[in-house]
Design a protein around this motif. Structure first.
Motif, mmCIF file in Angstrom:
data_model
loop_
_atom_site.group_PDB
_atom_site.id
_atom_site.type_symbol
_atom_site.label_atom_id
_atom_site.label_comp_id
_atom_site.label_asym_id
_atom_site.label_seq_id
_atom_site.Cartn_x
_atom_site.Cartn_y
_atom_site.Cartn_z
ATOM 1 N N ASP A 450 53.841 31.403 33.739
ATOM 2 C CA ASP A 450 55.126 30.411 34.911
ATOM 3 C C ASP A 450 54.179 30.534 36.383
ATOM 4 O OD1 ASP A 450 53.564 33.478 36.144
ATOM 5 O OD2 ASP A 450 56.228 33.741 36.431
ATOM 6 N N GLY A 451 52.348 30.061 35.622
ATOM 7 C CA GLY A 451 51.705 29.557 37.287
ATOM 8 C C GLY A 451 51.461 30.923 37.803
ATOM 9 N N LEU A 452 51.804 31.775 37.671
ATOM 10 C CA LEU A 452 51.794 32.508 39.315
ATOM 11 C C LEU A 452 51.342 34.059 38.085
ATOM 12 C CD1 LEU A 452 54.464 32.061 41.126
ATOM 13 C CD2 LEU A 452 52.969 31.513 41.636
ATOM 14 N N ILE A 453 49.999 34.643 39.196
ATOM 15 C CA ILE A 453 49.555 35.819 38.399
ATOM 16 C C ILE A 453 50.454 37.041 39.848
ATOM 17 C CG2 ILE A 453 48.285 37.690 38.789
ATOM 18 C CD1 ILE A 453 45.960 35.038 38.437
ATOM 19 N N SER A 454 51.273 37.643 39.017
ATOM 20 C CA SER A 454 52.463 38.712 39.569
ATOM 21 C C SER A 454 51.983 40.238 39.797
ATOM 22 C CB SER A 454 53.772 39.146 39.307
ATOM 23 O OG SER A 454 54.043 39.408 37.581
ATOM 24 N N MET A 455 52.458 40.614 40.257
ATOM 25 C CA MET A 455 52.241 42.207 40.436
ATOM 26 C C MET A 455 52.247 42.837 38.817
ATOM 27 S SD MET A 455 53.552 44.383 43.981
ATOM 28 C CE MET A 455 55.422 43.906 43.713
ATOM 29 N N TYR A 456 53.389 42.418 38.227
ATOM 30 C CA TYR A 456 52.995 43.412 37.008
ATOM 31 C C TYR A 456 51.533 42.685 36.161
ATOM 32 C CZ TYR A 456 53.704 43.383 31.599
ATOM 33 O OH TYR A 456 53.859 43.360 30.711
ATOM 34 N N TYR A 462 44.341 46.244 35.620
ATOM 35 C CA TYR A 462 44.108 47.228 35.977
ATOM 36 C C TYR A 462 43.761 48.605 35.772
ATOM 37 C CZ TYR A 462 42.548 49.284 40.367
ATOM 38 O OH TYR A 462 41.172 50.268 40.676
ATOM 39 N N GLU A 463 45.077 47.928 35.038
ATOM 40 C CA GLU A 463 45.056 49.720 34.437
ATOM 41 C C GLU A 463 44.144 50.548 33.297
ATOM 42 O OE1 GLU A 463 49.165 49.459 32.093
ATOM 43 O OE2 GLU A 463 50.373 50.022 33.540
ATOM 44 N N CYS A 482 44.586 48.989 45.010
ATOM 45 C CA CYS A 482 43.876 47.856 45.024
ATOM 46 C C CYS A 482 44.696 45.693 45.136
ATOM 47 C CB CYS A 482 43.508 47.416 43.909
ATOM 48 S SG CYS A 482 42.816 46.751 43.016
ATOM 49 N N LEU A 483 46.528 46.039 45.063
ATOM 50 C CA LEU A 483 46.771 44.711 45.564
ATOM 51 C C LEU A 483 46.636 45.115 46.667
ATOM 52 C CD1 LEU A 483 49.108 43.509 44.520
ATOM 53 C CD2 LEU A 483 50.405 44.812 45.261
ATOM 54 N N CYS A 484 46.568 45.587 47.932
ATOM 55 C CA CYS A 484 46.590 45.005 49.625
ATOM 56 C C CYS A 484 44.994 44.505 49.570
ATOM 57 C CB CYS A 484 46.608 46.375 50.340
ATOM 58 S SG CYS A 484 48.848 47.612 50.294
ATOM 59 N N GLN A 485 44.120 45.279 49.384
ATOM 60 C CA GLN A 485 42.623 44.609 48.972
ATOM 61 C C GLN A 485 43.365 42.913 48.441
ATOM 62 O OE1 GLN A 485 40.031 46.894 47.898
ATOM 63 N NE2 GLN A 485 40.207 48.053 49.254
ATOM 64 N N MET A 486 43.291 42.725 47.327
ATOM 65 C CA MET A 486 43.105 41.658 46.728
ATOM 66 C C MET A 486 44.336 40.614 47.375
ATOM 67 S SD MET A 486 41.029 41.597 44.513
ATOM 68 C CE MET A 486 40.346 42.706 45.573
ATOM 69 N N LEU A 487 45.232 40.790 47.864
ATOM 70 C CA LEU A 487 46.348 40.240 48.797
ATOM 71 C C LEU A 487 45.583 39.389 49.804
ATOM 72 C CD1 LEU A 487 49.504 41.568 48.077
ATOM 73 C CD2 LEU A 487 48.925 39.507 46.551
ATOM 74 N N PHE A 513 38.330 38.093 39.934
ATOM 75 C CA PHE A 513 38.503 38.301 38.755
ATOM 76 C C PHE A 513 37.914 39.420 37.977
ATOM 77 C CE2 PHE A 513 39.419 33.844 39.271
ATOM 78 C CZ PHE A 513 40.982 33.858 38.551
ATOM 79 N N ASP A 514 36.777 40.012 38.772
ATOM 80 C CA ASP A 514 35.562 41.026 38.582
ATOM 81 C C ASP A 514 37.010 42.522 38.373
ATOM 82 O OD1 ASP A 514 33.863 39.058 37.732
ATOM 83 O OD2 ASP A 514 32.653 39.985 39.744
ATOM 84 N N THR A 515 37.585 42.435 39.878
ATOM 85 C CA THR A 515 38.680 43.254 39.237
ATOM 86 C C THR A 515 39.392 44.249 38.517
ATOM 87 O OG1 THR A 515 38.060 42.966 41.999
ATOM 88 C CG2 THR A 515 39.725 44.930 41.644
#
Length: 623
Positions: A450-456, A462-463, A482-487, A513-515
């Motif tokens: 969809d052109g977006l990288i979502s939280m899912y 990351y799992e 991790c999500l807060c850091q990436m945002l 990306f490495d994360t």
């Protein structure tokens, strides 16, 4: 004469009834349409007779004047009695009857007078309505005539304006797909100089070895000599004459007005205005054959096709920004390829040209592929790629790579990765700041497309990283943190969703990306000084890219390992008796190909025959 208040109200009531009738509405709509289109008014109000034929008259509407007819209508007065009846009555009765009849006749006369007055009033009302309708029709006629006159005036004025504007309008051409034409045509000057060079050649036949001088005489870079030789028809006959060159150069000068357009036309197939990977093979092969920095490869012809395919893959990776496999003229204009190609003639050390042509970079890429391709079938699968860098890439990301998200095209095979596709993978893995690398990994992480990288999607990748950290006994970072850091790192425009433009704007996409895909590099970023990234961003001095740093380190490592292996082989041979030499020669095993670049420093590269070389791509369909 002004109408009385009662009559005026009645006229207004009749007008409202008239204006609300369906026939009236239809007539007005048709008249309005004709007015808008400038047509003469033809729609008229239907007469009472036609309306009576079409539909029954409403009992609430007062009838108009009776129509004229030859048959006389009965008088509103009562008919007279016959004379015989008067004689039969007695006098008393006749008197009484006469008195009664006289009174009745008087009442009837009064009623008839009132009826006549009412009829006259109705006639006046009808005449007033007719006059009003006539006035309305006259007003409509005047409106139509005025509209027609105004339209004719506008047409006349517009035609006058067009006639006055067109001679003065001079819009210059602004789109030049084949380059902006030069004000000075130097075609004849070029042909004159080239004719002088042909006159110096014996027999007037220029072979490939003569094309260097002719190409420079035309004002073109040196390594355009092979494409120019092919465009003039030298491939069929093996040589070109001045007449062949003259006709080809005039044709090219008329259509191509800059270097990008000329380069594409020289190499493109007939009827196309783009270059595919196989169109670049003659150009790169000519560089291998004639560049002074690659003379050592003349003794190792089995490396020619490998080097050529690597350079072409790097060209497509950097220049073909549309991911179509077809490099267009605008893409060559936007890239630095033509500038790098012109620098080749001034730089004897090919390794100084880190873009596209470096032999050291080729050797690093090829050795990485050799180590993974255990069965040597020119393809690697998921299991082979998983062993890259000691299983650093997550299995979920490897599945996405082999799903067709980035390995598409004519070389795509289900569950297989070809050598050119591996070149793209390695360049993207080691330099995640490159625009193509950002697109490469974004395609892999965008699972639903969809052109977006979502939280899912971020949580999905990351799992596996958290599972690896648990297996290694490392304290894992929760996904929420991790999500807060990436945002905070990317700062996307949309909340909790990351678009491609957000990553291209970010200067630390490698950390992002490495994360989610490379645990080793992720831990390296976590252990690094947090202010080091800021110092790197503030440093404006040009520095090598991540890929150039990786290639330099890997090449030094490969050369050191190969030197150590040679020393071990020397000591290992000394431990054997002379009679056991045959056993050593007959021994085998999969070994990494030796580096023929050491031939420049006095080494003797191990050269195999092309028949025994399983990595000879000259007859392969890879390109």
């Amino acid at each position: 004469m002004a109408l009385k208040p009662v009559l005026k109200l009645k006229v207004d009531e009749l007008f409202l009834r008239w204006i609300t009738e369906n026939d009236t509405q239809a007539m007005l709509r048709e008249n309005l349409r004709q007015l808008l289109h400038g047509e003469p008014l033809t729609a008229t109000y239907p007469t009472s007779s036609s309306r009576a034929n079409n539909k029954a008259q409403s009992p609430r509407v007062r009838p108009g004047s009776p129509p004229l007819s030859s048959n006389k209508l009965p008088s509103p007065r009562s008919p007279r009695r016959p004379l015989t009846q008067k004689n039969n009555h007695r006098n008393g009765t006749s008197k009484t009857l006469s008195n009664g009849s006289s009174s009745n006749s008087k009442d009837k006369d009064n009623n008839s007078v009132l009826k006549d007055i009412r009829d006259k009033e109705l006639e006046k009302e009808n005449t007033n309505i007719n006059v009003h309708n006539n006035n309305v029709s006259q007003n409509i006629d005047t409106l139509t005539t005025s509209l027609k006159e105004s339209r004719t005036k506008k047409k006349d004025n517009s035609s006058k304006q067009i006639k006055s504007v067109i001679p003065n309008a001079n819009i210059p051409k602004f789109h030049f797909p084949m380059g902006r034409p030069s004000d000075k045509d130097d075609t004849e000057d070029v042909l004159l100089r080239v004719s002088q060079e042909f006159s110096k050649i014996e027999g007037g036949k220029a072979y490939k070895q003569h094309m260097a001088v002719i190409t420079k005489t035309c004002g073109l870079p040196l390594y355009w000599k092979c494409p120019l030789f092919m465009a003039c028809g030298g491939t069929k006959q093996g040589f070109i004459t001045y007449q062949m060159f003259s006709s080809a150069w005039k044709r090219l000068s008329q259509t191509c007005h800059d270097h990008a357009a000329l380069f594409v036309v020289l190499l493109a197939k007939p009827g196309t205005n783009y270059l595919e990977d196989d169109d670049l093979v003659p150009l790169i092969q000519d560089v291998v054959d004639t560049h002074p920095g690659l003379t050592f490869l003349l003794e190792a012809p089995e490396f020619h096709s490998r080097y050529v395919n690597t350079v072409i893959a790097r060209i497509m990776y950097c220049v073909n920004r549309s991911w179509t496999g077809r490099v267009t003229i605008p893409e060559f204009r936007k890239s630095n390829f033509l500038r790098i190609l012109s620098i080749l003639e001034d730089e004897d050390d090919i390794n100084q040209i880190t873009d596209f042509f470096s032999y050291e970079h080729f050797y690093v890429i090829y050795c990485k592929f050799w180590e993974l391709d255990k069965d040597h079938d020119l393809y690697i699968d998921k299991t082979d790629l998983a062993r890259h860098n000691e299983h650093a890439i997550s299995t979920r990301m490897i599945d996405r790579i082999f799903s067709g998200a980035v390995t598409r095209g004519k070389t795509f095979e289900e569950g297989k990765m070809s050598y050119p596709e591996f070149v793209w993978f390695l360049l993207s893995e080691e330099d995640k700041k490159h625009p193509t690398s950002v697109e490469y990994w974004f395609r892999c992480m965008d699972i639903d497309g969809d052109g977006l990288i979502s939280m899912y999607e971020m949580e999905y990748f990351y799992e596996e990283q958290m599972q690896k950290m648990e297996a290694l006994g490392i304290e894992r970072l929760p996904f929420e943190d991790c999500l807060c850091q990436m945002l905070d790192l990317v700062q996307p425009e949309l909340q909790l969703q990351i678009a491609l433009k957000d990553l291209k704007r970010c200067k630390m996409t490698n950390i992002f990306f490495d994360t989610f895909m490379n645990l080793d590099k992720f831990l390296e970023h976590e252990q690094r000084d947090p202010f080091a990234n800021l110092r790197d961003l503030e440093n404006d001095a040009p520095e090598p890219t991540d890929w150039e740093k990786f290639a330099a380190e890997e090449y030094e490592t490969l050369v050191a390992e190969e030197g150590a292996n040679e020393q071990e082989e020397i000591h290992y041979e000394d431990d054997f008796e002379p009679d056991d030499d045959d056993i050593l020669v007959g021994g085998g095993g999969d070994m990494r190909p030796s580096d023929p670049i050491q031939g420049r420093t006095g080494g003797n590269p191990s050269i195999h025959s092309i028949e025994d070389d399983i990595y000879d791509f000259s007859n392969s369909s890879t390109y």
